[in-house]
Scaffold this active site. Structure first.
Site, PDB file in Angstrom:
ATOM      1  CG  ASP A 236       0.366  -4.096   2.825  1.00  0.00           C
ATOM      2  OD1 ASP A 236       0.898  -3.622   1.804  1.00  0.00           O
ATOM      3  OD2 ASP A 236      -0.361  -3.430   3.579  1.00  0.00           O
TER       4      ASP A 236
ATOM      5  CG  HIS B  41      -0.475   0.264   2.520  1.00  0.00           C
ATOM      6  ND1 HIS B  41      -0.209  -0.730   3.436  1.00  0.00           N
ATOM      7  CD2 HIS B  41      -0.175   1.428   3.156  1.00  0.00           C
ATOM      8  CE1 HIS B  41       0.220  -0.197   4.565  1.00  0.00           C
ATOM      9  NE2 HIS B  41       0.257   1.122   4.422  1.00  0.00           N
TER      10      HIS B  41
ATOM     11  CB  SER C  74       2.689   1.829   6.389  1.00  0.00           C
ATOM     12  OG  SER C  74       1.419   1.869   6.987  1.00  0.00           O
TER      13      SER C  74
END
Length: 717
Positions: A222, A86, A649
């Protein structure tokens, strides 16, 4: 289960009064000020100097701020970067088309020459951190105004930056910590040639999509891969075909030996923003007023976007990155409210404040400065509530979730600059903004979204702060405007042609002046700037000053506790242990998921839970290679008590020896409130196991050249 309940009872008693303090895994620590003793008690096997130093071999040299909003890590001697899918989503989407749909099919560069450049993408390393508080606060007196204080600090920062000696390829910046009670200077190296190397298909990288976002159990791969390129001297450089793969000072070995519940872990990255030391009244306002307003606006936008993306493949590609941005915050805020309610955060913070005031009352030296600080903050928070709500509604409705309104605001900026010296500069910048939005803009879809947002805006905003127009006027203007192409200029639509049209400056400006939608949006803007913003900003200044005092008071009053600073997008370390959790009665979650769970969720041709045939075939053959655990299962994700937030992230998750064991990408839904209230009972970060990452690269993508670059540790052998 008994162990969990006993542990919970012990911790609950402690956190009743001291809920904002880190304990056994909480906190976002400046890497030069680690609590090495506690980390080693929990299992750390290396020194704090191994984690951060100005030398070449410390781990900070392998951790990069990715694109200014995520974290990444170097995992090979050739500058190979690992981050989240992402985090690289915008770049993957930008390189995608109906002909080359990398979102659906994935992308794997077969050779270095196939790696794709990304305009504007950067990777920034922190090479030094210094406490410069005394220098920055020199000349700041307690009784001066906020304006004078800001002026002195600004000058001190400018002077220090000028004096700082750095190599030509280095930069420095200074940021406040502890609400402005401390200041630190960071020396950085920023690389500007970062190329896309590989990404799994979204069916792996976004598996579960919105349904699984912010929740546990999770089964998402991810991750994506990039590479840093440098000039021939291994220094940062703009993109050039002549650049070569960067040779890092340090890169992370990848450990595939496996993790177990109770293992020590630490996360290294760039957490964005937290507000861990707010008063109970501020938390209550966010929980009951601000978050629900944000959630409602984004629910409206997503209801239309999701429907169209499911119906139309071109829209799915064009809106993929936008939908992810809107949805991510939307679900996070829902989880934040849920967590704040379930953890009884407001009541616990009130008890914490009572303990603070009790200690103040027992110390005459502290009473003068801190006796009324919480009451003062509560009063300003109450005064500011309507203005904060109105400003939130304006930002969410007319900027964050409507591209049409955002374009109208940008074009209005051009009108405001007419006759000014910087007109050409403003015009060029605004045109670039609007033109870039046209690439993935669906005018009809956005008109529907914008119309519903207007209705909600006028219903939700406090009446005394409402704009000097009506929702009907704005909705009518949406049907007759050059902004969204419902009205043309000389037979040409602005959409896709705006820079060409704008060359005839007089005609272009007249079109903007006479456009109904720009006029309506200007009324909303002006109303927000006159009725809302002045009071809102004045109150925010008061809150900022009071919070600085309150933060100083907490550090003075709670001398028996070590207090960590709020996140502010600077390099931090958080540590904890792999641990399951019990979010509610009769529900307990194990800390590790496996590929069997991926298959259990599989729904053929589903928008969120479809899987590539090749992956199904590999599962059917149980072809997990050396990446399976001792039971022959392929691990996917795991959770731990590391205290993370947005910006973490892509952060590396490291074992006790500093080896890479996972990739941080999310938090559990009930724990998203950790930005305001970290609760070790339910706050967990979610990570991709490196074994799954390598399995996808090796077995699924057959990208052996990337595997060969890495140093892989397997203690099982």
């Amino acid at each position: 289960m008994r162990k969990l309940i006993v542990k919970g009872a012990v911790l609950m008693a402690f956190f009743t009064n001291l809920s904002v303090f880190a304990q056994q895994g909480g906190g976002m620590w400046i890497p030069t000020e680690l609590n090495e003793k506690e980390m080693k008690e929990m299992g750390l096997k290396i020194s704090s100097e191994d984690i951060f130093s100005t030398g070449d071999k410390s781990i900070n040299n392998a951790v990069a701020h990715f694109g200014g909003g995520c974290t990444s890590e170097v995992i090979s001697p050739n500058g190979l970067l690992l981050t989240n899918h992402h985090c690289g989503y915008g770049q993957i989407q930008a390189h995608s088309s109906l002909e080359h749909d990398y979102l659906t099919d994935g992308f794997w560069a077969k050779e270095l020459k196939d790696e794709l450049p990304n305009d504007g993408l950067t990777a920034t390393f922190i090479v030094d951190i210094k406490d410069v508080t005394s220098t920055i606060l020199k000349g700041v007196k307690e009784n001066i105004s906020e304006e004078k204080r800001k002026e002195i600090i600004k000058k001190n920062i400018e002077k220090l930056n000028e004096k700082s000696k750095n190599d030509a390829h280095q930069s420095v910046f200074i940021k406040p910590f502890y609400k402005g009670n401390k200041y630190y200077q960071f020396t950085t190296e920023t690389f500007k040639d970062v190329r896309l190397v590989g990404a799994p298909p979204s069916a792996i990288g976004k598996y579960g999509n919105d349904t699984d976002n912010w929740v546990w159990p999770r089964h998402t791969g991810d991750f994506s891969m990039f590479r840093i390129y440098a000039d021939k001297n291994n220094k940062p450089a703009e993109y050039s075909p002549e650049n070569v793969p960067y040779t890092p000072k340090h890169f992370l070995p990848v450990n595939i030996s496996g993790i177990n519940e109770g293992d020590f872990t630490f996360v290294y990255g760039f957490p964005g923003t937290t507000d861990e030391y707010l008063t109970a009244s501020a938390i209550e306002q966010i929980k009951d007023v601000i978050d629900p307003a944000r959630i409602n606006v984004r629910t409206i936008a997503l209801s239309h976007i999701d429907k169209k993306m499911r119906e139309d493949n071109a829209t799915r590609i064009a809106y993929a990155s936008k939908q992810a941005r809107i949805s991510n915050a939307h679900k996070k805020w829902i989880g934040e409210v849920l967590g704040l309610n379930r953890s009884n955060a407001v009541e616990k913070r009130k008890q914490y404040e009572q303990e603070f005031l009790k200690r103040v009352a027992e110390n005459p030296k502290l009473q003068k400065e801190y006796a009324t600080i919480i009451t003062d903050l509560n009063n300003v928070n109450k005064e500011n509530q309507d203005y904060s709500l109105a400003n939130t509604l304006y930002t969410e409705s007319f900027y964050s979730n409507s591209e049409t309104f955002r374009m109208a605001l940008a074009l209005n900026t051009i009108l405001n600059a007419v006759g000014e010296k910087n007109y050409n500069e403003v015009k060029a910048k605004s045109l670039n903004t609007v033109a870039s939005m046209h690439k993935d803009y669906n005018a009809d879809l956005d008109k529907t979204i914008s119309s519903d947002l207007v209705d909600n805006y006028f219903k939700a905003i406090p009446q005394q702060l409402s704009p000097d127009t009506t929702p009907e006027n704005i909705k009518n203007a949406l049907n007759n405007s050059v902004v969204n192409g419902t009205k043309e200029l000389n037979g040409k639509s602005f959409i896709g042609n705006i820079k060409e049209i704008a060359k005839n400056d007089n005609e272009f400006i007249n079109a903007l002046k006479n456009d109904a939608l720009i006029a309506q949006v200007r009324l909303v803007l002006n109303s927000n700037q006159t009725k809302v913003v002045p009071t809102y900003l004045s109150n925010e200044d008061k809150i900022s000053k009071l919070m600085r005092t309150y933060m100083k008071g907490q550090m003075e009053v709670f001398t028996d506790k070590k207090i960590f600073p709020d996140a502010n997008s600077t390099l931090r370390v958080t540590y904890g242990k792999v641990d399951g959790y019990q979010p509610r009665d009769a529900v307990y979650y194990e800390p590790i998921t496996h590929i069997d769970g991926v298959i259990e969720k599989y729904v053929p041709n589903d928008y969120e839970f479809d899987l590539p045939k090749h992956m199904l075939d590999l599962y059917g053959q149980k072809d997990f290679g050396k990446y399976a655990d001792k039971n022959g299962k392929l691990p996917i994700n795991f959770i731990a008590t590391n205290h993370t937030t947005g910006g973490n992230s892509g952060s590396p998750v490291l074992d006790a020896q500093g080896n890479l064991i996972g990739l941080n990408f999310d938090r559990v839904w009930e724990g998203t409130m950790s930005d305001l209230n970290y609760d070790p009972e339910i706050c967990r970060n979610i990570m991709v196991d490196t074994r799954y990452v390598l399995w996808v690269i090796d077995k699924y993508a057959n990208a052996q050249r990337l595997i060969d670059e890495m140093t892989i540790i397997d203690n099982k052998k």
